[in-house]
Design a protein around this motif. Sequence first.
Motif, PDB file in Angstrom:
ATOM      1  N   THR A   1       0.368 -10.999  13.130  1.00 20.95           N
ATOM      2  CA  THR A   1       0.934 -10.704  11.817  1.00 20.95           C
ATOM      3  C   THR A   1       0.129  -9.609  11.110  1.00 20.95           C
ATOM      4  OG1 THR A   1      -0.360 -12.393  10.633  1.00 20.95           O
ATOM      5  CG2 THR A   1       1.738 -13.082  11.613  1.00 20.95           C
ATOM      6  N   ASN A   2       0.657  -9.174   9.972  1.00 20.63           N
ATOM      7  CA  ASN A   2       0.022  -8.114   9.191  1.00 20.63           C
ATOM      8  C   ASN A   2      -0.160  -8.580   7.748  1.00 20.63           C
ATOM      9  OD1 ASN A   2       0.432  -6.407  11.466  1.00 20.63           O
ATOM     10  ND2 ASN A   2       2.498  -5.972  10.751  1.00 20.63           N
ATOM     11  N   MET A   3      -1.082  -7.929   7.050  1.00 18.18           N
ATOM     12  CA  MET A   3      -1.248  -8.139   5.624  1.00 18.18           C
ATOM     13  C   MET A   3      -1.578  -6.802   4.979  1.00 18.18           C
ATOM     14  SD  MET A   3      -3.650 -10.793   3.474  1.00 18.18           S
ATOM     15  CE  MET A   3      -3.514 -10.817   1.667  1.00 18.18           C
ATOM     16  N   ILE A   4      -1.416  -6.727   3.662  1.00 18.18           N
ATOM     17  CA  ILE A   4      -1.620  -5.468   2.965  1.00 18.18           C
ATOM     18  C   ILE A   4      -2.572  -5.654   1.793  1.00 18.18           C
ATOM     19  CG2 ILE A   4       0.413  -5.849   1.503  1.00 18.18           C
ATOM     20  CD1 ILE A   4       0.914  -2.837   1.589  1.00 18.18           C
ATOM     21  N   TRP A   5      -3.478  -4.686   1.627  1.00 19.00           N
ATOM     22  CA  TRP A   5      -4.307  -4.565   0.437  1.00 19.00           C
ATOM     23  C   TRP A   5      -3.884  -3.279  -0.273  1.00 19.00           C
ATOM     24  CZ3 TRP A   5      -9.728  -5.510   3.055  1.00 19.00           C
ATOM     25  CH2 TRP A   5      -9.927  -6.892   3.184  1.00 19.00           C
ATOM     26  N   PHE A   6      -4.292  -3.148  -1.525  1.00 23.53           N
ATOM     27  CA  PHE A   6      -3.938  -1.963  -2.296  1.00 23.53           C
ATOM     28  C   PHE A   6      -5.198  -1.262  -2.782  1.00 23.53           C
ATOM     29  CE2 PHE A   6      -0.234  -4.640  -2.492  1.00 23.53           C
ATOM     30  CZ  PHE A   6       0.799  -3.743  -2.286  1.00 23.53           C
ATOM     31  N   ALA A   7      -5.241   0.039  -2.577  1.00 22.60           N
ATOM     32  CA  ALA A   7      -6.354   0.856  -3.048  1.00 22.60           C
ATOM     33  C   ALA A   7      -5.892   1.701  -4.221  1.00 22.60           C
ATOM     34  CB  ALA A   7      -6.867   1.756  -1.922  1.00 22.60           C
ATOM     35  N   LYS A   8      -6.795   1.945  -5.174  1.00 18.87           N
ATOM     36  CA  LYS A   8      -6.478   2.792  -6.328  1.00 18.87           C
ATOM     37  C   LYS A   8      -7.663   3.699  -6.609  1.00 18.87           C
ATOM     38  CE  LYS A   8      -4.024   1.399  -9.811  1.00 18.87           C
ATOM     39  NZ  LYS A   8      -2.969   2.472  -9.857  1.00 18.87           N
ATOM     40  N   LEU A   9      -7.368   4.987  -6.781  1.00 17.99           N
ATOM     41  CA  LEU A   9      -8.392   5.971  -7.069  1.00 17.99           C
ATOM     42  C   LEU A   9      -8.476   6.252  -8.565  1.00 17.99           C
ATOM     43  CD1 LEU A   9      -7.697   8.690  -4.341  1.00 17.99           C
ATOM     44  CD2 LEU A   9      -9.438   6.903  -4.283  1.00 17.99           C
ATOM     45  N   ASN A  10      -9.687   6.444  -9.038  1.00 19.56           N
ATOM     46  CA  ASN A  10      -9.928   7.055 -10.338  1.00 19.56           C
ATOM     47  C   ASN A  10     -10.454   8.449 -10.050  1.00 19.56           C
ATOM     48  OD1 ASN A  10     -10.493   7.657 -13.022  1.00 19.56           O
ATOM     49  ND2 ASN A  10     -12.491   6.653 -12.952  1.00 19.56           N
ATOM     50  N   ARG A  11      -9.622   9.446 -10.245  1.00 14.37           N
ATOM     51  CA  ARG A  11     -10.015  10.828  -9.949  1.00 14.37           C
ATOM     52  C   ARG A  11     -10.773  11.390 -11.155  1.00 14.37           C
ATOM     53  NH1 ARG A  11      -7.630  13.015  -5.430  1.00 14.37           N
ATOM     54  NH2 ARG A  11      -5.921  11.831  -4.475  1.00 14.37           N
ATOM     55  N   ILE A  12     -11.925  11.982 -10.893  1.00 12.61           N
ATOM     56  CA  ILE A  12     -12.854  12.380 -11.951  1.00 12.61           C
ATOM     57  C   ILE A  12     -13.058  13.890 -11.928  1.00 12.61           C
ATOM     58  CG2 ILE A  12     -15.232  12.147 -12.778  1.00 12.61           C
ATOM     59  CD1 ILE A  12     -15.167   9.325 -11.392  1.00 12.61           C
ATOM     60  N   ASN A  13     -13.060  14.474 -13.132  1.00 10.15           N
ATOM     61  CA  ASN A  13     -13.351  15.906 -13.300  1.00 10.15           C
ATOM     62  C   ASN A  13     -12.471  16.783 -12.410  1.00 10.15           C
ATOM     63  OD1 ASN A  13     -15.373  15.487 -15.250  1.00 10.15           O
ATOM     64  ND2 ASN A  13     -16.929  15.171 -13.668  1.00 10.15           N
ATOM     65  N   ALA A  14     -11.184  16.514 -12.486  1.00  7.51           N
ATOM     66  CA  ALA A  14     -10.151  17.358 -11.861  1.00  7.51           C
ATOM     67  C   ALA A  14     -10.140  17.298 -10.336  1.00  7.51           C
ATOM     68  CB  ALA A  14     -10.273  18.812 -12.322  1.00  7.51           C
ATOM     69  N   PHE A  15     -10.830  16.317  -9.729  1.00  3.98           N
ATOM     70  CA  PHE A  15     -10.742  16.199  -8.271  1.00  3.98           C
ATOM     71  C   PHE A  15      -9.353  15.688  -7.893  1.00  3.98           C
ATOM     72  CE2 PHE A  15     -11.059  13.326  -4.551  1.00  3.98           C
ATOM     73  CZ  PHE A  15     -11.200  14.310  -3.589  1.00  3.98           C
TER      74      PHE A  15
ATOM     75  N   LYS B   1       1.389  -4.596 -13.018  1.00  2.00           N
ATOM     76  CA  LYS B   1       1.380  -4.048 -11.663  1.00  2.00           C
ATOM     77  C   LYS B   1      -0.068  -3.873 -11.218  1.00  2.00           C
ATOM     78  CE  LYS B   1       4.484  -1.024 -10.695  1.00  2.00           C
ATOM     79  NZ  LYS B   1       5.303  -1.783  -9.730  1.00  2.00           N
ATOM     80  N   PHE B   2      -0.454  -4.606 -10.174  1.00  2.00           N
ATOM     81  CA  PHE B   2      -1.828  -4.556  -9.686  1.00  2.00           C
ATOM     82  C   PHE B   2      -1.980  -3.735  -8.416  1.00  2.00           C
ATOM     83  CE2 PHE B   2      -1.915  -8.623 -12.111  1.00  2.00           C
ATOM     84  CZ  PHE B   2      -2.870  -8.242 -13.032  1.00  2.00           C
ATOM     85  N   GLY B   3      -0.885  -3.373  -7.795  1.00  2.00           N
ATOM     86  CA  GLY B   3      -0.985  -2.591  -6.567  1.00  2.00           C
ATOM     87  C   GLY B   3       0.279  -1.792  -6.328  1.00  2.00           C
ATOM     88  N   GLU B   4       0.106  -0.532  -5.916  1.00  2.00           N
ATOM     89  CA  GLU B   4       1.227   0.362  -5.657  1.00  2.00           C
ATOM     90  C   GLU B   4       0.920   1.135  -4.387  1.00  2.00           C
ATOM     91  OE1 GLU B   4       4.293   1.336  -5.362  1.00  2.00           O
ATOM     92  OE2 GLU B   4       4.579   1.316  -7.554  1.00  2.00           O
ATOM     93  N   GLN B   5       1.965   1.582  -3.675  1.00  2.00           N
ATOM     94  CA  GLN B   5       1.749   2.362  -2.458  1.00  2.00           C
ATOM     95  C   GLN B   5       2.715   3.530  -2.312  1.00  2.00           C
ATOM     96  OE1 GLN B   5       2.908   0.281   1.196  1.00  2.00           O
ATOM     97  NE2 GLN B   5       4.036  -1.237  -0.002  1.00  2.00           N
ATOM     98  N   LEU B   6       3.828   3.517  -3.055  1.00  3.79           N
ATOM     99  CA  LEU B   6       4.813   4.576  -2.919  1.00  3.79           C
ATOM    100  C   LEU B   6       4.369   5.832  -3.665  1.00  3.79           C
ATOM    101  CD1 LEU B   6       8.129   2.552  -3.388  1.00  3.79           C
ATOM    102  CD2 LEU B   6       7.077   3.314  -1.242  1.00  3.79           C
ATOM    103  N   PRO B   7       4.705   7.008  -3.142  1.00  2.00           N
ATOM    104  CA  PRO B   7       4.349   8.252  -3.839  1.00  2.00           C
ATOM    105  C   PRO B   7       5.086   8.349  -5.173  1.00  2.00           C
ATOM    106  CG  PRO B   7       5.066   8.670  -1.563  1.00  2.00           C
ATOM    107  CD  PRO B   7       5.404   7.252  -1.873  1.00  2.00           C
ATOM    108  N   PRO B   8       4.523   9.071  -6.130  1.00  2.00           N
ATOM    109  CA  PRO B   8       5.249   9.301  -7.388  1.00  2.00           C
ATOM    110  C   PRO B   8       6.624   9.895  -7.116  1.00  2.00           C
ATOM    111  CG  PRO B   8       2.984  10.070  -7.565  1.00  2.00           C
ATOM    112  CD  PRO B   8       3.192   9.709  -6.132  1.00  2.00           C
ATOM    113  N   GLY B   9       7.630   9.346  -7.787  1.00  2.00           N
ATOM    114  CA  GLY B   9       8.987   9.824  -7.606  1.00  2.00           C
ATOM    115  C   GLY B   9       9.784   9.063  -6.570  1.00  2.00           C
TER     116      GLY B   9
END
Length: 368
Positions: free
Chosen positions: A136-150, A295-303
């Motif tokens: 079987t499979n499971m999924i975790w969600f990662a979220k970035l905080n992009r800093i100083n225009a990175f 919403k605690f986790g997202e994976q789809l691209p914007p749009g």
Amino acid sequence: DGKNISMQAAHPLTFPVGINGRFPADDGVHYYSFDAKKGDACLFEVTAQRLGLPLDCVLEVYGSDGKLQKESDDYLQSKDTKFYWNAPADGQFFLSVRDLHGRGGERFLYHLSADRSGPDFELGGEYYYAQLAPGTNMIWFAKLNRINAFNGPVEIIVEGLPEGVEAVPVTIPEGMIDGAIILKCAADAKINASLVRVSGRAIIADANGTSREVVRRGRVMCEQQSSGGGQARWPISTQIVGVTKPLDLLKVEALPNEVTLKPGEKQEITVRIERQDGFTDPVTLAMSFDYFTSKFGEQLPPGVTVGTASKLRLVGKILEGTVILEASDKALTVEKLPIAVLARVSITFSITTNYASNPIHLTVLAKD
């Protein structure tokens, strides 16, 4: 215990620097001075609570005119504080450190670090445990905080997985802050568990154009359940992944395993589940990790969104549903981004087990 208790007596900082301080009596404030040019990015951080010390720190930045420019208190469920600041003009500036409640004493110590900053990122997300039965499979969600225009790509790394479990390679692309970490368990995996760590790795260029590899450990949030039904969230250092005996769902299969969307187009994913004998509870399909309106986790691209015509609730003998992905005219262009369909089973009113389908590689084409 320094004498830097006023702006006039501020202790000068030369970046990078780390300083230890203590407030021996109540109502203490320590001041530090530093020079910066317009646009300079700086990072300030205080460590106290994480060392078991009682200080509830407040950091403040003042201009040479004595006017407050920025204040920072708690940082991400911690009484310690951390903040990024960009100089609005050339000049001398002042940094103050104090306890929120004006307390002092033998144990009111802190460590202050100060450094120049630049393009960077922090990694967080929803992934404090995973239980996978063989196959079987499971999924975790990662979220970035992009800093100083990175805005560059960030590769996600998972270390320490138990034997028989692997993470599908994923890089969060330019223009995105969310991503899926899909864990796959081999059919012949033995019951086992281990503590793992998630990190992000990126190549970042500094102001001079020199590239460097940057690795940032993931910051994991854990839910704490109280006896009255309340919930709190708290940071933890490691995650646990366990290979278990078969659970309520034996399989979650999604087809096709490659989806290509043009702007304005829809594509349908068929999802079929296999239930454990005797398990008939409802199963909800999803592409994000939601808790009521949060919403605690997202994976789809914007749009890219899930269409309202999707069939997401599988009840009783219903074993097949559909997820319809829709791309707007402004959908972000991505190439073979790994995503997966969640199959959520309620354990209690507020707790679910999140199974995942096989990886689906999503491509969104550029608008002509």
